[in-house]
Enzyme design. Structure first.
Site, PDB file in Angstrom:
ATOM      1  CB  CYS A  96       0.067   2.021   4.004  1.00  0.00           C
ATOM      2  SG  CYS A  96      -1.613   1.400   3.795  1.00  0.00           S
ATOM      3  CB  CYS A 112      -0.923  -0.023   1.216  1.00  0.00           C
ATOM      4  SG  CYS A 112      -1.835   1.510   1.490  1.00  0.00           S
TER       5      CYS A 112
END
Length: 298
Positions: free
Chosen positions: A37, A34
């Site tokens: 993230c 991600c």
């Protein structure tokens, strides 16, 4: 549950739920693949480290390795960031993508929840000492107030209320340049805090209203000509600098009552600055605000 799921639950309970009994746990649901993230991680880690002494801890949950836990929280997209206290989710912090946004949300939670942290314990210890310094400063004993806040600054050099009190004590003691230097030395994020804005207002007032050694000539000028608004304004400023806030407020209010737009509303503006310096929550300010409202809208 499978053995793996039981192990995941036990780990989550030990690393997240149990610490949340006394602390605010920020839970970051993320995954290695991600991109957002990875961009958010440094923000969370930095702010969590800054707030550690306030009882904030960061727990990271890899959703790929903890699919069962992610499913229990119905995680549908990442990053997702929650805050937990005493085993209950108390906030969704996902929208906070910058340090400033995250600090704002954490500050709000910390004001509302009985979090146990070193900073809260220090605040409880400092609160009566700060109150004593403020009382001495309000009484006009600038030298003693500065001594008190200097001692408090040794105990808590980064405490916002201590910084504000010390700067305002410097101003009251006539050490305007030192007060200005103290504000200039503060980090940008601290310099914008309400406590420091209050100190900045005190400095601004001191710059705009220098001390007067003898008030008698100004008092005589006002007595001789009540319509001499400049003399009344100068006298109110002089009384303010001398620590006579009642006399200062009375002077500014009398100008507003007689000629509210005199000098582009200078008296009202100066009075509002005085309110900021004293503190907008102070009962004295509330009383003076009612007088001002009665003049303006009565």
């Amino acid at each position: 549950m499978s053995p793996a799921e039981k192990e995941a639950v036990q780990s989550f309970r030990a690393e997240v739920v149990e610490p949340s009994m006394t602390k605010l746990v920020v839970i970051d649901f993320w995954a290695e693949w991600c991109g957002p993230c990875k961009a958010l991680t440094p923000v969370l880690e930095k702010v969590a480290a800054e707030y550690a002494d306030k009882g904030v801890v960061l727990a990271k949950i890899d959703t790929d390795k903890n699919q069962f836990i992610a499913a229990q929280f119905q995680i549908r997209s990442i990053p997702t960031v929650y805050a937990m206290f005493q085993g209950q989710l108390v906030a969704d912090l996902t929208s906070a993508r910058t340090e400033s946004q995250l600090r704002t949300m954490l500050d709000q939670l910390l004001r509302q929840l009985p979090i146990e942290g070193e900073a809260q314990a220090q605040d409880a210890e400092l609160e009566p000492l700060i109150a004593m310094g403020e009382e001495v400063l309000a009484a006009g004993d600038a030298a003693r107030a500065l001594s008190i806040f200097d001692q408090l600054a040794e105990m808590a050099p980064d405490h916002h209320a201590v910084l504000s009190g010390r700067i305002r004590a410097l101003v009251a003691a006539g050490e305007v340049d030192a007060a200005e230097a103290a504000i200039a030395a503060l980090p940008d994020d601290v310099a914008k805090l309400p406590d420091i804005e209050r100190a900045r207002s005190a400095l601004s007032l001191a710059r705009s209203a220098p001390a007067v050694d003898d008030l008698a000539p100004l008092e005589a000028a006002v007595a001789a000509n009540p319509d001499d608004f400049q003399a009344r304004y100068d006298l109110a400023n002089a009384r303010m600098v001398a620590g006579d806030r009642d006399g200062a407020a009375e002077g500014f209010l009398s100008i507003v009552a007689a000629e509210r737009d005199w000098n582009e509303g200078a008296a009202r503006q100066q009075l509002l600055k005085l309110f900021e310096v004293v503190g907008l929550e102070d009962p004295w300010v509330s009383a003076q605000r009612r007088k001002l409202s009665a003049i303006l809208f009565g």
